[in-house]
Design an enzyme around this catalytic site. Structure first.
Site, short mmCIF file in Angstrom:
data_model
loop_
_atom_site.label_atom_id
_atom_site.label_comp_id
_atom_site.label_asym_id
_atom_site.label_seq_id
_atom_site.Cartn_x
_atom_site.Cartn_y
_atom_site.Cartn_z
N SER A 99 0.87 -1.17 0.00
CA SER A 99 0.00 0.00 0.00
C SER A 99 0.90 1.22 0.00
O SER A 99 1.41 1.64 1.03
CB SER A 99 -0.89 -0.01 1.26
OG SER A 99 -1.62 1.19 1.36
N HIS A 153 -3.56 -5.80 2.24
CA HIS A 153 -2.72 -6.79 2.92
C HIS A 153 -3.39 -8.15 3.09
O HIS A 153 -2.82 -9.04 3.72
CB HIS A 153 -2.31 -6.26 4.31
CG HIS A 153 -1.36 -5.11 4.23
ND1 HIS A 153 -0.94 -4.42 5.35
CD2 HIS A 153 -0.73 -4.54 3.17
CE1 HIS A 153 -0.11 -3.45 4.97
NE2 HIS A 153 0.02 -3.51 3.66
N GLN A 155 -7.36 -1.72 6.26
CA GLN A 155 -6.16 -2.53 6.10
C GLN A 155 -5.62 -3.15 7.38
O GLN A 155 -5.12 -4.27 7.37
CB GLN A 155 -5.06 -1.66 5.47
CG GLN A 155 -3.82 -2.41 5.05
CD GLN A 155 -2.98 -1.58 4.11
OE1 GLN A 155 -3.24 -1.56 2.91
NE2 GLN A 155 -1.99 -0.89 4.63
N GLU A 156 -5.67 -2.40 8.47
CA GLU A 156 -5.08 -2.91 9.72
C GLU A 156 -5.94 -2.55 10.93
O GLU A 156 -6.40 -1.42 11.05
CB GLU A 156 -3.68 -2.33 9.96
CG GLU A 156 -2.64 -2.67 8.93
CD GLU A 156 -1.31 -2.01 9.25
OE1 GLU A 156 -0.90 -2.02 10.42
OE2 GLU A 156 -0.68 -1.48 8.32
N GLU A 197 1.18 -9.04 6.97
CA GLU A 197 1.87 -8.60 8.18
C GLU A 197 1.60 -9.47 9.38
O GLU A 197 1.91 -9.12 10.51
CB GLU A 197 1.51 -7.14 8.47
CG GLU A 197 1.99 -6.21 7.34
CD GLU A 197 1.66 -4.75 7.58
OE1 GLU A 197 0.96 -4.44 8.56
OE2 GLU A 197 2.12 -3.91 6.79
N ASP A 209 -5.77 1.39 10.73
CA ASP A 209 -5.21 1.97 9.50
C ASP A 209 -6.19 1.67 8.39
O ASP A 209 -6.27 0.54 7.91
CB ASP A 209 -3.84 1.36 9.20
CG ASP A 209 -3.27 1.84 7.85
OD1 ASP A 209 -3.85 2.78 7.27
OD2 ASP A 209 -2.26 1.27 7.39
N GLU A 214 -5.03 5.85 11.41
CA GLU A 214 -4.10 6.17 10.33
C GLU A 214 -4.81 6.18 8.98
O GLU A 214 -5.66 5.32 8.72
CB GLU A 214 -2.98 5.13 10.32
CG GLU A 214 -1.96 5.29 9.21
CD GLU A 214 -1.02 4.10 9.13
OE1 GLU A 214 -0.46 3.87 8.03
OE2 GLU A 214 -0.84 3.39 10.15
N ASP A 220 -0.24 8.90 6.39
CA ASP A 220 0.80 8.04 5.81
C ASP A 220 0.95 8.38 4.33
O ASP A 220 1.87 9.10 3.94
CB ASP A 220 0.42 6.57 6.00
CG ASP A 220 1.40 5.62 5.32
OD1 ASP A 220 2.51 6.05 4.94
OD2 ASP A 220 1.06 4.42 5.15
N LYS A 279 8.34 5.99 7.57
CA LYS A 279 8.87 4.76 6.97
C LYS A 279 10.19 5.09 6.27
O LYS A 279 10.24 5.97 5.40
CB LYS A 279 7.88 4.20 5.94
CG LYS A 279 6.54 3.76 6.51
CD LYS A 279 5.58 3.42 5.38
CE LYS A 279 4.25 2.91 5.90
NZ LYS A 279 3.27 2.71 4.80
N SER A 301 7.17 2.87 11.43
CA SER A 301 6.48 1.74 10.80
C SER A 301 7.40 0.90 9.92
O SER A 301 8.30 1.39 9.26
CB SER A 301 5.32 2.26 9.94
OG SER A 301 4.70 1.21 9.22
N HIS A 302 7.10 -0.39 9.92
CA HIS A 302 7.67 -1.36 8.98
C HIS A 302 6.95 -1.24 7.64
O HIS A 302 6.16 -0.34 7.43
CB HIS A 302 7.52 -2.77 9.54
CG HIS A 302 6.06 -3.17 9.68
ND1 HIS A 302 5.64 -4.46 9.80
CD2 HIS A 302 4.92 -2.43 9.71
CE1 HIS A 302 4.32 -4.52 9.91
NE2 HIS A 302 3.86 -3.29 9.85
N ARG A 303 7.19 -2.20 6.74
CA ARG A 303 6.44 -2.30 5.49
C ARG A 303 5.87 -3.72 5.39
O ARG A 303 6.28 -4.64 6.09
CB ARG A 303 7.31 -2.03 4.27
CG ARG A 303 7.94 -0.65 4.19
CD ARG A 303 6.96 0.51 4.38
NE ARG A 303 5.89 0.61 3.40
CZ ARG A 303 5.88 1.47 2.38
NH1 ARG A 303 6.90 2.28 2.18
NH2 ARG A 303 4.85 1.55 1.58
N SER A 304 4.91 -3.89 4.49
CA SER A 304 4.28 -5.21 4.34
C SER A 304 5.24 -6.24 3.75
O SER A 304 5.13 -7.43 4.02
CB SER A 304 3.02 -5.11 3.48
OG SER A 304 3.33 -4.50 2.24
N LYS A 314 4.75 0.35 14.76
CA LYS A 314 4.01 -0.81 14.28
C LYS A 314 4.96 -1.68 13.49
O LYS A 314 5.71 -1.20 12.64
CB LYS A 314 2.76 -0.43 13.48
CG LYS A 314 2.94 0.30 12.18
CD LYS A 314 1.58 0.38 11.49
CE LYS A 314 1.65 1.07 10.15
NZ LYS A 314 0.37 0.99 9.43
#
Length: 425
Positions: free
Chosen positions: A44, A157, A165-166, A207, A244, A290, A317, A342, A369-372, A393
């Site tokens: 995303s 995701h 998404q989350e 994730e 999110d 988010e 984001d 990110k 934040s991480h990524r997927s 996250k």
């Protein structure tokens, strides 16, 4: 030539957590220190993110190969940086940005530039005999982030009927990072039992969060509240919920019109989504939201923040993409009260630090934040402590590339001992 000067840079193509190629960079210094760094990849993604250079060769990895980016590291970047002191992060990153010469790193690739930037920082830390978080953040780096754990997936995701998404569990009421991680890991496992009892799938998304087909987006929240309670915790006191929406992914024009087609909610406007959010925030223990609206819906974002910004953290984001230019506009227009951060969204360690500092200077929060598409590189964990922003996250309590970050944070907490800090705000 200094012992900490860059002697060589190498890059290879490795696979991320989705089985797609990404860049791993090896940095070797004159003193013999050799380290590596691996670059994450998003699914995303915001329109204005720094460019992740892909080969486009349909005969290799469906066009997703990164051999060009690897070649750029060795053939373009390495000759320019050879002999530079690895401790001069700003000068190194600036040299690569100027070498690229584009606004979005399209020539060399943000994946090439970031891989070098991260590897050089690691090498410098090893050379100085310091932990990475202490090298990047200084002697005061001791705040552990609250782990916002993604326990239900939807949107880009997951292949299910959830638009958003989350859905994350946030253990802000825990006394320490390790206890907070335990709170949400237990909630994750309790949620699995609840889903099984209801006959829902317990397969996981990109994730690591569960990705069942649900009757509505709201049911995701109800299930998490149930899991929190059945785990022995109090919703809103021990553990709250973060969402999110990744609203760009279901926006029909990226501005003010949306279609929540997977859950059957149908077409909605910015005002409809704001009304829905107000209803949910009043009804459920939601602490952070988010990307509630799309990346070009600046007016809608500002409305959302005006209505809910005094109650929850409103995070941008896709609209800010870790870029100080967009974050500065957001601050001026009161678009949100926090920015997601990110590393690969902007493409260098220095620029990421600049984005965090801009947020903090203006009273905003910075949400690391991480990524997927991740790797087992734990750079992000050290970076979160170095920046001291208070929350992170990094996915769910499953999948080793997510747990690598959590486990590194447990190590850091143990190193810090009684000096470790843990609090939400």
């Amino acid at each position: 030539m200094a012992a900490t000067s860059i002697k060589d840079l190498q890059a290879i193509e490795v696979l991320d957590s989705r089985g797609n190629p990404t860049v791993r960079v090896f940095a070797t210094l004159e003193n013999g220190v050799r380290v590596s760094a691996s670059v994450p990849s998003g699914a995303s993604t915001g329109e204005y993110e720094a460019v992740e250079l892909r080969d486009g060769d349909p005969t290799r990895y469906g066009g997703k190969g990164v051999l060009k980016a690897c070649a750029n590291v060795m053939e373009v970047i390495a000759p320019a940086l050879r002999g530079m002191d690895a401790r001069e992060q700003l000068a190194i990153d600036r040299t690569m940005i100027e070498l690229d010469g584009t606004e979005n790193k399209a020539r060399l690739g943000a994946n090439a530039i970031l891989g070098v930037s991260m590897a050089v920082a690691k090498a410098a830390a090893v050379s100085e005999g310091e932990e990475l978080y202490r090298y990047l953040g200084g002697s005061e780096a001791r705040r552990l982030p609250v782990p916002c754990m993604n326990i239900l997936n939807g949107g880009e995701h997951a292949d299910n009927s959830v638009d958003f998404q989350e859905f994350m569990a946030v253990p802000h009421g825990a006394p320490s990072f390790s206890e907070g991680l335990r709170y949400v890991a237990e909630t994750f496992h309790t949620l699995k039992k609840i889903l099984e009892a209801k006959g829902y799938s317990t397969a996981v998304g990109d994730e690591g969060g569960f990705a069942p087909n649900l009757g509505s987006n709201e049911e995701a929240i109800e299930l998490i509240v149930e899991a929190i309670e059945k785990s022995g915790y109090k919703p809103g006191i021990d553990i709250s919920i973060a969402i999110d929406s990744a609203a760009t992914s279901f926006s029909t024009d990226k501005k003010g019109h949306y279609n929540l087609k997977w859950s059957g909610a149908g077409e909605m406007t910015s005002d409809d989504l704001i009304a829905l959010a107000k209803e949910w925030v009043a009804k459920y223990p939601i602490i952070l939201w988010e990307d509630p609206l799309a990346e070009e819906d600046w007016e809608g974002f500002a409305k959302f923040t005006k209505e809910l910004g005094d109650k929850i953290e409103v995070v941008g984001d896709d609209i800010f993409v870790t870029n100080t230019k967009f974050i500065r506009r957001g601050i001026e227009e009161h678009t949100a009260n926090a920015s997601l951060i990110k590393l690969n969204q902007i493409g260098s360690v220095t620029e990421t630090v600049d984005a965090v500092r801009l947020c903090i200077e203006h009273g905003w929060r910075a949400f690391l934040s991480h990524r997927s598409g991740e790797t087992c590189d734990s750079f992000l964990a050290d970076f979160a402590v170095a920046m001291g922003t208070g929350h992170l996250k990094s996915g769910s309590a499953s999948r080793s590339e997510r747990l690598a970050k959590y486990n590194r944070l447990l190590e850091i907490e143990a190193q810090l001992g009684p000096d470790a800090l843990y609090y939400w705000k």
